[in-house]
Design an enzyme around this catalytic site. Structure first.
Site, PDB file in Angstrom:
ATOM      1  N   ASP A  14     -37.617  96.044   8.256  1.00  0.00           N
ATOM      2  CA  ASP A  14     -37.184  95.474   9.743  1.00  0.00           C
ATOM      3  C   ASP A  14     -35.579  95.733   9.802  1.00  0.00           C
ATOM      4  OD1 ASP A  14     -38.011  94.752  12.240  1.00  0.00           O
ATOM      5  OD2 ASP A  14     -38.118  92.508  11.410  1.00  0.00           O
ATOM      6  N   ASN A  62     -47.597  97.730  16.426  1.00  0.00           N
ATOM      7  CA  ASN A  62     -46.659  98.632  16.731  1.00  0.00           C
ATOM      8  C   ASN A  62     -46.933  99.787  17.808  1.00  0.00           C
ATOM      9  OD1 ASN A  62     -45.010  98.772  13.417  1.00  0.00           O
ATOM     10  ND2 ASN A  62     -44.391  97.453  15.288  1.00  0.00           N
TER      11      ASN A  62
HETATM   12  C1  IPE Z   1     -43.268  94.531  11.253  1.00  0.00           C
HETATM   13  O1  IPE Z   1     -42.051  94.680  11.945  1.00  0.00           O
HETATM   14  C2  IPE Z   1     -43.734  95.880  11.133  1.00  0.00           C
HETATM   15  C3  IPE Z   1     -43.126  96.871  10.192  1.00  0.00           C
HETATM   16  C4  IPE Z   1     -41.767  96.630   9.722  1.00  0.00           C
HETATM   17  C5  IPE Z   1     -43.497  98.328  10.422  1.00  0.00           C
HETATM   18  P1  IPE Z   1     -41.968  94.304  13.430  1.00  0.00           P
HETATM   19  O2  IPE Z   1     -40.602  94.480  13.851  1.00  0.00           O
HETATM   20  O3  IPE Z   1     -42.814  95.223  14.303  1.00  0.00           O
HETATM   21  O4  IPE Z   1     -42.370  92.841  13.531  1.00  0.00           O
HETATM   22  P2  IPE Z   1     -42.259  91.680  14.611  1.00  0.00           P
HETATM   23  O5  IPE Z   1     -42.976  92.323  15.793  1.00  0.00           O
HETATM   24  O6  IPE Z   1     -40.861  91.405  14.712  1.00  0.00           O
HETATM   25  O7  IPE Z   1     -43.020  90.550  14.021  1.00  0.00           O
HETATM   26  C1  IPE Z   2     -38.631  98.093  12.046  1.00  0.00           C
HETATM   27  O1  IPE Z   2     -37.550  98.029  12.593  1.00  0.00           O
HETATM   28  C2  IPE Z   2     -39.285  99.588  11.795  1.00  0.00           C
HETATM   29  C3  IPE Z   2     -40.814  99.632  12.493  1.00  0.00           C
HETATM   30  C4  IPE Z   2     -41.374  98.478  12.913  1.00  0.00           C
HETATM   31  C5  IPE Z   2     -41.457 100.956  12.599  1.00  0.00           C
HETATM   32  P1  IPE Z   2     -37.677  97.701  14.033  1.00  0.00           P
HETATM   33  O2  IPE Z   2     -37.769  98.965  15.046  1.00  0.00           O
HETATM   34  O3  IPE Z   2     -38.648  96.868  14.200  1.00  0.00           O
HETATM   35  O4  IPE Z   2     -36.134  97.001  14.269  1.00  0.00           O
HETATM   36  P2  IPE Z   2     -35.831  95.777  15.263  1.00  0.00           P
HETATM   37  O5  IPE Z   2     -36.777  94.777  14.787  1.00  0.00           O
HETATM   38  O6  IPE Z   2     -36.046  96.378  16.657  1.00  0.00           O
HETATM   39  O7  IPE Z   2     -34.538  95.672  15.057  1.00  0.00           O
HETATM   40 MG    MG Z   3     -38.596  94.628  14.185  1.00  0.00          MG
END
Ligand code: IPE
Ligand code: IPE
Ligand code: MG
Length: 235
Positions: A14, A62
């Protein structure tokens, strides 16, 4: 040090978006850099003798992101398979894509399946990339499969054996980057006794040193599995 090196590490990758934002870049730049972190983490994990690395790459939730970002991630999965497959073979990495793969385009799904087929006999380390993955969906699919078989008696192992992760030992260590103190529908069943490590480091900055730090933190944890400390000391 109490524990050996973890046999199975799971990671919620994340903070890609935040990494990009900090630099005034588009979110996709964070995803690109995050793919490089995965390369490094896989390499270092294999060096340390970790046998399974399971990473959350795309959740069932996602799809709610802007279409442009979703499209970029699909491209990134596809290009990463093309670019990395030879090195995965050289390094004896078994690659699994786990999740509801049917939702992807035929082209991407076939590419994922071909990569799994090609690497299936590799023995050094298994990389499970969880895509269109949701733990609740996985449990639902498992229960449905059990019902479809007409099975009447269900035990814990019955469930475990019908998850996408059937045959893979549960994670010892769960890492979440970017400070988030939640599980976000990842491996709810499998992490029952995983040690949880949350770091403020954003995934694109999570590399060799950060992984070693996480493994060192894990090694100092006391894993009790319901027992008392005295029982553990006596054993
Ligand atoms: C969890 O991260 C999913 C992945 C890392 C693929 P998100 O960024 O989507 O999670 P939330 O929405 O903050 O809980
Ligand atoms: C995790 O990073 C990757 C995926 C969920 C695909 P994020 O895209 O969720 O990054 P933040 O949480 O917006 O910083
Ligand atoms: Mg995220």
């Amino acid at each position: 040090m109490t524990n050996e090196c973890p046999q199975h590490i799971a990671a919620i990758m994340d903070g890609n978006g935040r990494w990009a934002k900090e630099r005034g870049l588009a979110r996709i730049a964070g995803h690109r850099e995050g793919a490089e972190s995965l390369r490094v983490v896989l390499k270092v994990a294999a060096e340390f003798g970790v046998k399974y690395l399971t990473v959350y790459a795309f959740s069932t939730e996602n799809w709610r992101r802007p279409q442009e970002e979703v499209d970029f991630l699909m491209e990134l999965f596809s290009n990463t398979i093309d670019n990395e497959i030879d090195e995965l073979m050289e390094n004896q990495v078994k690659l699994n894509f786990l999740g509801r793969l049917s939702k992807f385009s035929d082209e991407l799904r076939k590419k994922m399946e071909a990569a799994m087929e090609k690497t299936k006999n590799n023995k050094r380390i298994t990389l499970n990339v969880m895509v269109n993955y949701g733990s609740r969906a996985e449990i639902v699919d498992a229960v449905q499969a059990i019902i479809d078989k007409g099975q009447k008696k269900v035990e814990e192992d019955t469930i475990s054996q019908h998850l996408y992760t059937a045959g893979i030992p549960d994670p010892d260590l769960l890492i979440r980057t970017a400070s988030e103190m939640r599980v976000s529908n990842f491996l709810l069943w499998q992490i029952a006794y995983a040690e949880i490590y949350v770091t403020p480091t954003l995934w694109p900055d999570f590399r060799r040193e950060q992984l070693i730090e996480a493994m060192a933190a894990y090694q100092k944890r006391v894993r009790k599995f319901g027992k008392t400390e005295d029982q553990l000391n006596a054993a």
